[in-house]
Motif scaffolding. Structure first.
Motif, mmCIF file in Angstrom:
data_model
loop_
_atom_site.group_PDB
_atom_site.id
_atom_site.type_symbol
_atom_site.label_atom_id
_atom_site.label_comp_id
_atom_site.label_asym_id
_atom_site.label_seq_id
_atom_site.Cartn_x
_atom_site.Cartn_y
_atom_site.Cartn_z
ATOM 1 N N ARG A 7 0.860 -1.198 0.000
ATOM 2 C CA ARG A 7 0.000 0.000 0.000
ATOM 3 C C ARG A 7 0.895 1.246 0.000
ATOM 4 O O ARG A 7 1.412 1.651 1.040
ATOM 5 N N PHE A 22 -19.424 -1.696 -6.061
ATOM 6 C CA PHE A 22 -18.103 -1.064 -6.008
ATOM 7 C C PHE A 22 -18.119 0.253 -6.816
ATOM 8 O O PHE A 22 -17.527 1.250 -6.431
ATOM 9 N N LEU A 44 -21.307 2.783 -5.094
ATOM 10 C CA LEU A 44 -21.101 3.377 -3.765
ATOM 11 C C LEU A 44 -19.881 4.296 -3.733
ATOM 12 O O LEU A 44 -19.612 4.924 -2.714
ATOM 13 N N GLY A 45 -19.120 4.334 -4.820
ATOM 14 C CA GLY A 45 -17.975 5.246 -4.844
ATOM 15 C C GLY A 45 -16.694 4.643 -4.298
ATOM 16 O O GLY A 45 -15.704 5.353 -4.146
ATOM 17 N N CYS A 97 -11.789 5.856 -4.438
ATOM 18 C CA CYS A 97 -10.610 5.732 -3.561
ATOM 19 C C CYS A 97 -9.745 4.536 -3.903
ATOM 20 O O CYS A 97 -8.567 4.514 -3.563
ATOM 21 N N HIS A 98 -10.346 3.502 -4.496
ATOM 22 C CA HIS A 98 -9.619 2.251 -4.719
ATOM 23 C C HIS A 98 -9.514 1.905 -6.195
ATOM 24 O O HIS A 98 -10.471 2.066 -6.952
ATOM 25 N N ILE A 100 -5.930 3.543 -3.966
ATOM 26 C CA ILE A 100 -5.341 2.495 -3.127
ATOM 27 C C ILE A 100 -5.567 1.125 -3.769
ATOM 28 O O ILE A 100 -6.699 0.781 -4.094
ATOM 29 N N LEU A 145 -6.081 -2.901 -4.383
ATOM 30 C CA LEU A 145 -6.759 -3.992 -3.678
ATOM 31 C C LEU A 145 -6.460 -5.354 -4.308
ATOM 32 O O LEU A 145 -7.127 -6.339 -4.002
ATOM 33 N N LEU A 190 -6.036 -8.782 -2.114
ATOM 34 C CA LEU A 190 -7.000 -9.168 -1.068
ATOM 35 C C LEU A 190 -7.162 -10.676 -0.917
ATOM 36 O O LEU A 190 -7.326 -11.185 0.182
ATOM 37 N N TRP A 192 -6.796 -11.995 2.976
ATOM 38 C CA TRP A 192 -7.952 -12.104 3.872
ATOM 39 C C TRP A 192 -8.552 -13.494 3.951
ATOM 40 O O TRP A 192 -8.666 -14.189 2.944
ATOM 41 N N LEU A 241 -13.217 -10.488 5.941
ATOM 42 C CA LEU A 241 -13.317 -9.361 5.006
ATOM 43 C C LEU A 241 -14.735 -8.786 5.045
ATOM 44 O O LEU A 241 -14.928 -7.565 5.042
ATOM 45 N N PHE A 274 -15.009 -6.774 8.171
ATOM 46 C CA PHE A 274 -14.249 -5.521 8.036
ATOM 47 C C PHE A 274 -15.050 -4.485 7.251
ATOM 48 O O PHE A 274 -15.137 -3.316 7.634
ATOM 49 N N ARG A 321 -8.770 5.651 7.753
ATOM 50 C CA ARG A 321 -9.235 6.523 6.673
ATOM 51 C C ARG A 321 -10.304 5.848 5.825
ATOM 52 O O ARG A 321 -10.865 6.466 4.934
ATOM 53 N N PHE A 350 -19.764 2.486 5.578
ATOM 54 C CA PHE A 350 -20.865 2.620 4.612
ATOM 55 C C PHE A 350 -22.210 2.100 5.120
ATOM 56 O O PHE A 350 -23.167 2.069 4.356
ATOM 57 N N LEU A 390 -19.875 -7.484 -2.112
ATOM 58 C CA LEU A 390 -18.613 -6.766 -2.317
ATOM 59 C C LEU A 390 -17.426 -7.691 -2.080
ATOM 60 O O LEU A 390 -16.479 -7.723 -2.871
ATOM 61 N N LEU A 405 -8.614 12.278 4.136
ATOM 62 C CA LEU A 405 -9.717 11.328 4.020
ATOM 63 C C LEU A 405 -10.239 11.245 2.590
ATOM 64 O O LEU A 405 -11.162 10.491 2.304
HETATM 65 C C1 HEC Z 1 -12.693 7.923 0.987
HETATM 66 C C2 HEC Z 1 -11.851 6.854 0.523
HETATM 67 C C3 HEC Z 1 -12.356 5.447 0.612
HETATM 68 C C4 HEC Z 1 -13.532 4.935 0.141
HETATM 69 C C5 HEC Z 1 -14.668 5.703 -0.518
HETATM 70 C C6 HEC Z 1 -13.473 3.519 0.337
HETATM 71 N N1 HEC Z 1 -12.298 3.188 0.938
HETATM 72 FE FE1 HEC Z 1 -11.686 1.305 1.370
HETATM 73 N N2 HEC Z 1 -10.005 2.051 2.237
HETATM 74 C C7 HEC Z 1 -9.629 3.366 2.239
HETATM 75 C C8 HEC Z 1 -8.346 3.511 2.894
HETATM 76 C C9 HEC Z 1 -7.579 4.796 3.096
HETATM 77 C C10 HEC Z 1 -7.947 2.189 3.280
HETATM 78 C C11 HEC Z 1 -6.662 1.789 3.997
HETATM 79 C C12 HEC Z 1 -6.899 1.557 5.439
HETATM 80 C C13 HEC Z 1 -6.667 2.741 6.322
HETATM 81 O O1 HEC Z 1 -6.047 3.730 5.937
HETATM 82 O O2 HEC Z 1 -7.136 2.649 7.459
HETATM 83 C C14 HEC Z 1 -9.021 1.314 2.842
HETATM 84 C C15 HEC Z 1 -9.021 -0.055 3.042
HETATM 85 C C16 HEC Z 1 -9.893 -0.934 2.443
HETATM 86 C C17 HEC Z 1 -9.778 -2.357 2.473
HETATM 87 C C18 HEC Z 1 -8.674 -3.159 3.154
HETATM 88 C C19 HEC Z 1 -7.506 -3.237 2.226
HETATM 89 C C20 HEC Z 1 -6.446 -4.197 2.652
HETATM 90 O O3 HEC Z 1 -5.319 -4.065 2.184
HETATM 91 O O4 HEC Z 1 -6.750 -5.094 3.452
HETATM 92 C C21 HEC Z 1 -10.827 -2.874 1.747
HETATM 93 C C22 HEC Z 1 -11.118 -4.319 1.484
HETATM 94 C C23 HEC Z 1 -11.609 -1.743 1.289
HETATM 95 N N3 HEC Z 1 -11.011 -0.587 1.734
HETATM 96 C C24 HEC Z 1 -12.769 -1.845 0.539
HETATM 97 C C25 HEC Z 1 -13.594 -0.765 0.226
HETATM 98 C C26 HEC Z 1 -14.915 -0.896 -0.352
HETATM 99 C C27 HEC Z 1 -15.573 -2.200 -0.752
HETATM 100 C C28 HEC Z 1 -15.414 0.376 -0.478
HETATM 101 C C29 HEC Z 1 -16.778 0.794 -0.950
HETATM 102 C C30 HEC Z 1 -17.901 0.225 -0.216
HETATM 103 C C31 HEC Z 1 -14.384 1.281 0.002
HETATM 104 N N4 HEC Z 1 -13.317 0.550 0.430
HETATM 105 C C32 HEC Z 1 -14.489 2.661 -0.015
HETATM 106 C C33 HEC Z 1 -10.334 4.429 1.707
HETATM 107 C C34 HEC Z 1 -11.584 4.333 1.117
#
Ligand code: HEC
Ligand code: HEC
Ligand code: HEC
Ligand code: HEC
Ligand code: HEC
Length: 665
Positions: free
Chosen positions: A226, A275, A278-279, A283-284, A298, A300, A303, A307, A312, A315, A327, A331, A341, A450
């Motif tokens: 990451r 995915f 929901l937006g 971020c990903h 970021i 993924l 995974l 996991w 998962l 989480f 961060r 949801f 998801l 964020l």
């Molecule tokens: C605003 C930005 C943002 C959004 C929108 C977002 N995430 Fe994330 N997500 C992150 C960040 C930043 C991390 C890294 C963990 C941390 O910083 O705490 C993360 C971590 C994760 C992880 C864990 C990754 C790992 O390496 O284990 C998963 C799975 C994940 N997100 C899935 C989702 C899903 C599915 C959605 C939509 C429902 C989503 N995220 C929406 C910012 C976002």
């Protein structure tokens, strides 16, 4: 509609780039207190400093002046009426001319393109200090001078002040003080800068969540997995891999074996659509994406390697459970959504062949303490690392070293040269800025941290989500097409921009909403939803209000005026009124023709909106959102078609409507 939005953004960015080649967004502000100065960039010409607080974390509280400099990029040559609301002594100067702003405002000729602006505010002699600069013209009613039209040119001094700020944030977020402590310089937990001393995730029950071989890889080099992680690479010697394996063995030891109940991968297409809808995609990167990402999202792709699928799902339903400062937002996913998801994420991520090194849990247990893991992960006090006083004298060594030789036994945070310089610039200050903070700056930092602009447009810049629209569409199109049913949410309805939220929303409502604590969804027609950021919500809401020169609380209003209430009720309706209720529901009374353009229930609006914004919006909605479907009822002079109430004066009519809405229980 999309086309129009693009045109508007395009026109804005062209006008900025043509007329101001060396200018960047925002105004430069210099704060002077005694013989100390500090600088930063603000989005608007407005400020709110409560009595007894300092305007920036780098100055002590006390008397100060604020001096703005930059340009107003006027879209046309013409006459504008400038005015300011302020508690202090405010002076404005445009194109070299002093402008004496009375309460009624002052007519000023602006050139097309850049107009040089300077301004100065002296702190109020008592109470809170504030200023808000407004303008109006023959074409539009009074509004704050918009952030998209304010620019400045940087100077070395300003660049240095911004660099200090970047270093201060790195110092706090990367938890330098967790290992390099000093009780006289670092405030106790929970005081001072909010980002300081936030614990890293609780390292509990990892064996039921993660696969051991992957965990060893993460500990060995977290940045390889990451890129923007806050966790450093701790070990660098030839035994680094072994130490990581020992720790992984320790952290996963004794876990109850997880039933490898495979996920139902048939749910993956539904998960893919979520995915996109929901937006998450803002971020990903998609789990099947490879290579560098143009939007720096970021990854993924790992995974499936990492996991245990049931974990998962858990989480996704509560990402902050073991990590309050995370961060990743909340949801409020239904179990079914989280399962879909997870299926999508697991089905589409890669499998890497790993050479598992056998780890020794007993050695791992010793390392967990000696390597400083628990300083960050459990707030354990530092023991073996150099003190902060030593670090301040050390220069480019240890954690600040740029290569293995100068870093020696210190952790590797993978700093860019700019980040290293920023940390050094901050460490050259007296560090007293860690003991206090300024809400307006906190909000600005957290909007970046964020990644709010993953989903929201802001100050004329589109969101990442809108930029990856074609990618999102592909994920949606995997599902069979469905006939649209009236009232069902649609994927391409716009998310509200962040630009004016500090002026728009009441503090209590905004902080509850950002925290994910409001149990209704204002825009029922949106397929997306605002996720919760509970840990940062209060500071974000307060800081946004302050950025717009507004206090946390609005003055309380008297009970609604009965005469106005009666007039307002009529004005809202179809019979002799504006018929606002075609689009807006009022409490349990549904809108009469919602297909026109769905709008927010008025009972919610009264709870949400600040008074001034209600008026400004209804007077000229397209000044705030150029693509809105809300009709315009008043001409630029503020007159409406309904000339028999209040002589057609829109301001009074809309105020009566608001009084009526306030009277609804
Ligand atoms: C605003 C930005 C943002 C959004 C929108 C977002 N995430 Fe994330 N997500 C992150 C960040 C930043 C991390 C890294 C963990 C941390 O910083 O705490 C993360 C971590 C994760 C992880 C864990 C990754 C790992 O390496 O284990 C998963 C799975 C994940 N997100 C899935 C989702 C899903 C599915 C959605 C939509 C429902 C989503 N995220 C929406 C910012 C976002
Ligand atoms: C996990 C604990 C830990 C954290 C967190 C940490 N450091 Fe270090 N730091 C160390 C260790 C260990 C050393 C090396 C001591 C040695 O060489 O014996 C070191 C050395 C240093 C040195 C050189 C000191 C000297 O006298 O040679 C500097 C400078 C430094 N760190 C700065 C920072 C900064 C800035 C941060 C935050 C970005 C930070 N450190 C975070 C553990 C940590
Ligand atoms: C400078 C502070 C710091 C130090 C020192 C540190 N970590 Fe971390 N660690 C973090 C942060 C912050 C995260 C959250 C991930 C992110 O921000 O991307 C994390 C994440 C993790 C995770 C993933 C946890 C999860 O459930 O998501 C593990 C496991 C972990 N660290 C283990 C360790 C071990 C083992 C050490 C010692 C060798 C260590 N960390 C040292 C800050 C630190
Ligand atoms: C995953 C996408 C996403 C992210 C990330 C996101 N938002 Fe939102 N936000 C939304 C959506 C969608 C709405 C509209 C919700 C509705 O009206 O039902 C919204 C609405 C809001 C509102 C209410 C605005 C109004 O006029 O009703 C505020 C305030 C807000 N977001 C603040 C933030 C802040 C601050 C951040 C960053 C900490 C953020 N949002 C990050 C999707 C997001
Ligand atoms: C053709 C449909 C339509 C009509 C008629 C209409 N509106 Fe709206 N209104 C909208 C839309 C669309 C929005 C923006 C919703 C959003 O922010 O996503 C809106 C937003 C608003 C808001 C902000 C609500 C909030 O909570 O953020 C107010 C206040 C408002 N309208 C007042 C009025 C008044 C007063 C009238 C009658 C004088 C009126 N509207 C008539 C469509 C309409």
């Amino acid at each position: 509609m999309l086309l129009r939005r693009f045109f508007f953004l395009f026109a804005l960015s062209v006008s900025l780039s043509l007329s101001a080649q060396t200018s960047t967004a925002g105004l430069a502000v210099t704060f002077v207190a005694g013989d100390q100065t500090d600088q930063r960039v603000d989005r608007l010409l407005s400020l709110y400093v409560p009595a007894g607080q300092s305007p920036t974390p780098f100055l002590q509280a006390g008397p100060f002046t604020a001096q703005w400099s930059g340009e107003i990029q006027s879209p046309i040559r013409g006459t504008f009426l400038l005015s300011a609301e302020t508690s202090g002594n405010f002076k404005l100067n445009i194109n070299g001319q002093p402008i004496l702003l009375g309460t009624a405002g002052k007519a000023v000729q602006l050139n097309k393109g850049a107009n040089v602006l300077t301004a100065e505010l002296t702190r109020a002699t008592s109470g809170d200090t504030f200023v808000r600069l407004h303008w109006s013209s023959k074409d539009f009613p009074k509004e704050p001078v918009p952030p998209t039209l304010l620019t400045h040119t940087s100077t070395p001094k300003l660049a240095n002040a911004l660099q200090r700020r970047e270093g201060r944030l790195l110092f706090a977020q990367l938890n330098c003080a967790a290992c390099h402590s000093d009780a006289s310089l670092i405030p106790i937990k929970g005081q001072g800068m909010p980002e300081l001393g936030q614990n890293a995730p609780l390292l509990a029950e990892l064996g039921t969540k993660y696969k051991t071989a992957f965990l060893a890889d993460w500990i060995f080099d977290p940045h390889a997995i990451r890129p923007h992680t806050l966790m450093p690479k701790i070990f660098s010697g030839t035994d680094a891999n072994q130490k990581a394996a020992d720790l992984a063995a320790m952290l996963t030891q004794g876990a109850a074996p997880v039933a490898e109940k495979p996920l139902d991968l048939k749910l993956a297409p539904q998960g893919g659509a979520l995915f996109a809808n929901l937006g998450c995609i803002g971020c990903h990167q998609r789990p099947d994406a490879t290579g560098a990402d143009a939007h720096d999202r970021i990854p993924l792709g790992h995974l499936r390697d990492k996991w245990q699928p049931p974990a998962l799902i858990e989480f996704l339903k509560d990402p902050a459970k073991n990590y309050p400062a995370t961060r990743m937002p909340h949801f409020r996913l239904e179990n079914e959504e989280a399962t879909q998801l997870a299926s999508y994420l697991i089905a589409n991520s890669r499998v890497t062949k790993r050479e598992a090194i056998a780890g020794d849990a007993a050695r791992g247990a010793a390392l967990l303490v000696s390597a400083g893991c628990l300083n960050c992960h459990a707030g354990m006090p530092a023991t073996t690392q150099p003190t902060l006083a030593t670090v301040l004298k050390a220069g480019d060594k240890g954690c600040l070293g740029s290569d293995i030789a100068s870093r020696a036994a210190a952790p590797d945070f993978a700093f860019s040269p700019g980040q290293r310089d920023a940390l050094k610039a901050f460490l050259a200050t007296d560090l007293s800025s860690l003991k206090q903070d300024t809400p307006a700056e906190f909000a600005e930092r957290q909007i970046k941290n964020l990644n709010c602009t993953a989903c929201h447009a802001r100050d004329g810049q589109g969101s990442t989500w809108s930029k990856v629209d074609s990618e999102a569409k592909k994920l949606r199109d995997v599902l069979p097409a469905k006939e649209h049913v009236e009232g069902e949410a649609v994927p391409d309805a716009p998310v509200p921009p962040l630009t004016w939220l500090g002026e728009k929303l009441r503090n209590e409502w905004m902080s509850s909403f950002i925290a994910g604590k409001i149990d209704y969804k204002p825009r029922t027609w949106l397929i997306g939803r605002m996720p919760g950021f509970a840990h940062h919500a209060d500071g974000l809401a307060l800081g946004l209000n302050h950025q717009h020169g507004l206090p946390q609380k609005e003055a309380s209003e008297p009970e609604p005026n009965a005469e106005k209430v009666a007039i307002g009720e009529k004005l809202l309706g179809a019979d002799g009124g504006f018929n606002c209720i075609t689009c807006h529901a009022v409490g349990d009374t549904a809108a009469t023709a919602v297909f026109e353009a769905p709008a927010i229930n008025f009972v919610q609006s009264i709870e949400r909106l600040r008074k001034g914004y209600f008026q400004r919006w209804v007077m000229a909605p397209i000044r705030i959102e150029p693509e809105t479907k809300m009709p315009k009822y008043a001409d630029p002079e503020g007159m409406t078609q309904l000339t028999d109430t209040f002589d057609g004066k829109g301001a009074e009519q809309f105020d009566a409507i608001r009084e009526y809405l306030r009277s609804i229980k």
